[in-house]
Enzyme design. Structure first.
Site, PDB file in Angstrom:
ATOM      1  N   ASN A 158       0.802  -1.231   0.000  1.00 23.31           N
ATOM      2  CA  ASN A 158       0.000   0.000   0.000  1.00 23.31           C
ATOM      3  C   ASN A 158       0.839   1.287   0.000  1.00 23.31           C
ATOM      4  O   ASN A 158       0.382   2.313  -0.491  1.00 23.31           O
ATOM      5  CB  ASN A 158      -1.048  -0.011   1.117  1.00 23.31           C
ATOM      6  CG  ASN A 158      -0.449  -0.060   2.492  1.00 23.31           C
ATOM      7  OD1 ASN A 158       0.649  -0.569   2.681  1.00 23.31           O
ATOM      8  ND2 ASN A 158      -1.163   0.467   3.458  1.00 23.31           N
ATOM      9  N   GLU A 256       4.137  -4.361  12.295  1.00 25.24           N
ATOM     10  CA  GLU A 256       3.249  -3.225  11.992  1.00 25.24           C
ATOM     11  C   GLU A 256       2.083  -3.812  11.220  1.00 25.24           C
ATOM     12  O   GLU A 256       2.185  -4.095  10.024  1.00 25.24           O
ATOM     13  CB  GLU A 256       3.989  -2.180  11.146  1.00 25.24           C
ATOM     14  CG  GLU A 256       5.129  -1.480  11.852  1.00 25.24           C
ATOM     15  CD  GLU A 256       4.638  -0.454  12.869  1.00 25.24           C
ATOM     16  OE1 GLU A 256       3.454  -0.084  12.847  1.00 25.24           O
ATOM     17  OE2 GLU A 256       5.465  -0.029  13.705  1.00 25.24           O
ATOM     18  N   CYS A 290      -3.337   1.473   6.689  1.00 27.29           N
ATOM     19  CA  CYS A 290      -3.512   0.689   7.920  1.00 27.29           C
ATOM     20  C   CYS A 290      -4.141   1.488   9.045  1.00 27.29           C
ATOM     21  O   CYS A 290      -4.941   0.975   9.815  1.00 27.29           O
ATOM     22  CB  CYS A 290      -2.161   0.139   8.364  1.00 27.29           C
ATOM     23  SG  CYS A 290      -0.890   1.402   8.487  1.00 27.29           S
ATOM     24  N   GLU A 467       7.888   2.027  14.870  1.00 25.29           N
ATOM     25  CA  GLU A 467       8.725   2.576  13.809  1.00 25.29           C
ATOM     26  C   GLU A 467       8.690   4.097  13.946  1.00 25.29           C
ATOM     27  O   GLU A 467       7.942   4.641  14.723  1.00 25.29           O
ATOM     28  CB  GLU A 467       8.185   2.170  12.422  1.00 25.29           C
ATOM     29  CG  GLU A 467       8.159   0.664  12.160  1.00 25.29           C
ATOM     30  CD  GLU A 467       9.522   0.069  11.811  1.00 25.29           C
ATOM     31  OE1 GLU A 467      10.529   0.822  11.831  1.00 25.29           O
ATOM     32  OE2 GLU A 467       9.577  -1.134  11.549  1.00 25.29           O
TER      33      GLU A 467
HETATM   34  P1  NAD Z   1       0.347  -9.471   3.716  1.00 25.49           P
HETATM   35  O1  NAD Z   1       0.549  -9.840   5.124  1.00 25.49           O
HETATM   36  O2  NAD Z   1      -0.418 -10.382   2.844  1.00 25.49           O
HETATM   37  O3  NAD Z   1       1.743  -9.236   2.973  1.00 25.49           O
HETATM   38  C1  NAD Z   1       2.711  -8.364   3.480  1.00 25.49           C
HETATM   39  C2  NAD Z   1       4.087  -8.848   3.059  1.00 25.49           C
HETATM   40  O4  NAD Z   1       4.338 -10.116   3.659  1.00 25.49           O
HETATM   41  C3  NAD Z   1       4.267  -9.042   1.565  1.00 25.49           C
HETATM   42  O5  NAD Z   1       5.564  -8.640   1.183  1.00 25.49           O
HETATM   43  C4  NAD Z   1       4.138 -10.547   1.410  1.00 25.49           C
HETATM   44  O6  NAD Z   1       4.818 -11.045   0.283  1.00 25.49           O
HETATM   45  C5  NAD Z   1       4.801 -11.024   2.684  1.00 25.49           C
HETATM   46  N1  NAD Z   1       4.439 -12.379   3.106  1.00 25.49           N
HETATM   47  C6  NAD Z   1       3.310 -13.080   2.836  1.00 25.49           C
HETATM   48  N2  NAD Z   1       3.375 -14.308   3.386  1.00 25.49           N
HETATM   49  C7  NAD Z   1       4.558 -14.397   4.030  1.00 25.49           C
HETATM   50  C8  NAD Z   1       5.186 -15.405   4.808  1.00 25.49           C
HETATM   51  N3  NAD Z   1       4.620 -16.588   5.015  1.00 25.49           N
HETATM   52  N4  NAD Z   1       6.396 -15.144   5.345  1.00 25.49           N
HETATM   53  C9  NAD Z   1       6.982 -13.942   5.162  1.00 25.49           C
HETATM   54  N5  NAD Z   1       6.441 -12.946   4.421  1.00 25.49           N
HETATM   55  C10 NAD Z   1       5.233 -13.167   3.859  1.00 25.49           C
HETATM   56  O7  NAD Z   1      -0.319  -8.037   3.783  1.00 25.49           O
HETATM   57  P2  NAD Z   1      -0.949  -7.210   2.582  1.00 25.49           P
HETATM   58  O8  NAD Z   1      -2.308  -7.722   2.325  1.00 25.49           O
HETATM   59  O9  NAD Z   1       0.021  -7.158   1.466  1.00 25.49           O
HETATM   60  O10 NAD Z   1      -1.011  -5.752   3.240  1.00 25.49           O
HETATM   61  C11 NAD Z   1      -2.132  -5.244   3.818  1.00 25.49           C
HETATM   62  C12 NAD Z   1      -2.044  -5.340   5.321  1.00 25.49           C
HETATM   63  O11 NAD Z   1      -0.907  -4.615   5.797  1.00 25.49           O
HETATM   64  C13 NAD Z   1      -3.233  -4.691   6.003  1.00 25.49           C
HETATM   65  O12 NAD Z   1      -3.656  -5.496   7.071  1.00 25.49           O
HETATM   66  C14 NAD Z   1      -2.658  -3.371   6.514  1.00 25.49           C
HETATM   67  O13 NAD Z   1      -3.365  -2.840   7.606  1.00 25.49           O
HETATM   68  C15 NAD Z   1      -1.276  -3.765   6.874  1.00 25.49           C
HETATM   69  N6  NAD Z   1      -0.400  -2.578   6.949  1.00 25.49           N
HETATM   70  C16 NAD Z   1       0.090  -2.166   8.169  1.00 25.49           C
HETATM   71  C17 NAD Z   1       0.878  -1.025   8.256  1.00 25.49           C
HETATM   72  C18 NAD Z   1       1.419  -0.524   9.567  1.00 25.49           C
HETATM   73  O14 NAD Z   1       2.347   0.267   9.555  1.00 25.49           O
HETATM   74  N7  NAD Z   1       0.880  -0.945  10.707  1.00 25.49           N
HETATM   75  C19 NAD Z   1       1.172  -0.309   7.098  1.00 25.49           C
HETATM   76  C20 NAD Z   1       0.662  -0.758   5.895  1.00 25.49           C
HETATM   77  C21 NAD Z   1      -0.122  -1.900   5.822  1.00 25.49           C
END
Ligand code: NAD
Length: 486
Positions: A158, A256, A290, A467
């Site tokens: 995102n 995060e 998020c 962070e």
């Molecule tokens: P996701 O968890 O599906 O993916 C995030 C990352 O993790 C990607 O790079 C993905 O390739 C990797 N990943 C997936 N499976 C993995 C595994 N088994 N081991 C290691 N890495 C793996 O999340 P998403 O759908 O891409 O992102 C959206 C989510 O992120 C939402 O829940 C959003 O709220 C959250 N988010 C949080 C913040 C914050 O700062 N708190 C910021 C942005 C997004």
């Protein structure tokens, strides 16, 4: 519409200072969310590539070019990288827009923010101080902050460049080396970050970028024995997996994760400011933020007024492909579109009323992309799923309250605790609410105020650790105590 920059058909990974394909020779396709058309291909990195990247980071971390660099010189290298990001803002902003779908001005702003991380942490390199601890006349006790070694950074789609910089800049400022794994949907700016780091003079191997799937490259990174710290930004489900794997190796993890943040509106608030804030929540990255205030907890006496003002504000929303710089762009992917539409359907079935929006855009070219109408649900009860689960789209639920206690109960009533807002002219009430809200950050009268300087992270299942700001330095360093008998 052709993009104003050349998008390379095939990008590379950056490992040990070299641009390389995946060892397996496999590729992943990234798509333009405005059209659903293929945009570029990135290497489908796997365990062998992660192993090469971690080995090169480990070597670079110990090499004199990085380990013996003076703090001011380390800071200068990071400052040069920040400057290069700004110098390439047009290109990077356009790439981010094409890859993620976000409006161009938002893509460009993300690049400026990424540059800010490097500027801010560049200035900290020579101020990472320890302490002298008073013991007795025979001893001298001091603490020093030391790097971990190789830090694995995994980010979502995102705000790809922004989140990569948020973790990489403080990690590097402390003297760690980094292996970055961007989301499979949005690898393009991360790879450019790796290239620009080399141009800025960071030694080869200090910042590596491995593209690929989470279940392959991401998992291999978390499992790698030489990775000594992990920064993960993403969903709760994946965060839990990452934390479990890291727990097996006793490796610290920063998480995060997601949110379902509440913005509490008292009747004395500036309701135009509230409407502007809701508009921003829906349009900024199409609600895929998020910390977005996706629950509007409004005093019952003000609900109709707020809904009128929000509807009026939403009437002026422009929609289109990110490159046309509308207010609202598409969602990231077909999967995210289906997820958000599923929640719009669920809201109706749960008994809520969509007072604006309620579906996707189906007219003309918008039908090709993943565009969803900004949707405000009224008549929402705290026990509904739409009021508890992260939707991650342009959707806001309005929940009425009568008393301050009730507002707090609703606001704190989900498993998440990332951010919260309070709109009131009563400063005592604002401060009291800030104390009572279970959230890592509370915004009063301006949702999402703050910047690189303000620590950011979650309460409850929104995450562990912080962070941004000086807090991140503690995160990417380990404390050593040395006691000397005099
Ligand atoms: P996701 O968890 O599906 O993916 C995030 C990352 O993790 C990607 O790079 C993905 O390739 C990797 N990943 C997936 N499976 C993995 C595994 N088994 N081991 C290691 N890495 C793996 O999340 P998403 O759908 O891409 O992102 C959206 C989510 O992120 C939402 O829940 C959003 O709220 C959250 N988010 C949080 C913040 C914050 O700062 N708190 C910021 C942005 C997004």
């Amino acid at each position: 519409m052709s993009p104003p920059i050349a998008v390379r058909d095939r990008t590379s990974m950056i490992i040990g200072g070299r641009a390389v394909p995946a060892a397996s020779g496999a590729w992943l396709t990234t798509y333009d969310p405005s059209t659903g058309e293929p945009l570029a291909e990135a290497p489908r990195g796997g365990p062998a590539d992660v192993d090469a990247a971690v080995a090169s980071a480990h070597a670079a971390y110990r090499a004199p070019e990085w380990a013996r660099l003076t703090p001011p010189d380390r800071g200068r290298a990071l400052a040069r990288l920040g400057a290069l990001l700004l110098a390439n803002q047009d290109e990077l902003g356009t790439l981010e827009t094409l890859d993620s779908g976000k409006p161009l001005s938002q893509g460009r702003r993300d690049v400026a923010l990424a540059a800010r991380y490097f500027e801010y942490y560049a200035g900290i390199c020579d101020k990472i101080e320890g302490a002298h601890l008073p013991l007795d006349a025979e001893h001298l006790a001091i603490t020093t902050k030391e790097p971990y070694g190789v830090v694995g950074v995994i980010v979502p789609w995102n705000a790809p460049l922004n989140q990569a910089a948020r973790a990489a800049a403080p990690a590097l400022a402390v003297g760690n080396a980094v292996v970055l794994k961007p989301a499979e949907e949005t690898p393009l700016t991360a790879v450019r970050l790796g290239e620009l780091a080399l141009e800025a003079g960071l030694p080869p191997g200090v910042l590596n970028v491995v593209t690929g799937l989470g279940s392959e490259a991401g998992q291999a990174l978390v499992e790698h024995p030489l990775v000594r710290r992990i920064s993960f930004t993403g969903s709760v489900e994946t965060g839990r997996l990452v934390a479990k794997t890291a727990a097996d190796r006793i490796v610290p993890v920063g998480l995060e994760l997601g949110g379902k943040s509440a913005n509490v509106v008292f009747p004395d608030a500036d309701l135009d400011a509230v409407a502007a804030s809701v508009l921003r929540t829906m349009t900024h990255n199409a609600g895929q933020i998020c910390s977005a205030a996706t629950r509007l907890v409004v005093h019952a006496d003000a609900v109709d007024d707020v809904l009128d003002r929000v509807s009026a504000a939403l009437a002026g929303v422009t929609v289109g492909p990110g490159l046309t710089d509308p207010m609202l762009g598409p969602l990231i992917s077909r999967a995210q579109l289906d997820r958000v539409l599923g929640y719009l359907d669920l809201g109706g079935r749960e008994g809520a009323t969509a007072v604006t929006g309620g579906g996707r855009y189906t007219g003309g070219d918008l039908a090709r992309g993943y565009f969803v109408q900004p949707t405000v649900f009224a008549g929402v009860r705290p026990d509904m799923r739409i009021a508890n689960e992260e939707i991650f789209g342009p959707v806001v639920c309005v929940l009425p309250f009568r008393t301050e206690d009730e507002a707090v109960e609703i606001a704190n009533g989900t498993g998440y605790g990332l951010a919260a807002g309070v709109y009131t002219r009563d400063i005592g009430r604002a401060l009291g609410m800030s104390r009572r809200l279970e959230a890592g950050q509370v915004f009063v009268n301006e949702y999402q105020a703050g910047g690189v300087e303000t620590p950011f992270g979650g309460y409850k299942r929104s995450g562990w650790g912080r962070e941004k700001g000086l807090a991140a330095i503690d995160h990417y360093s380990q404390l050593k105590t040395t006691v000397i008998r005099l």
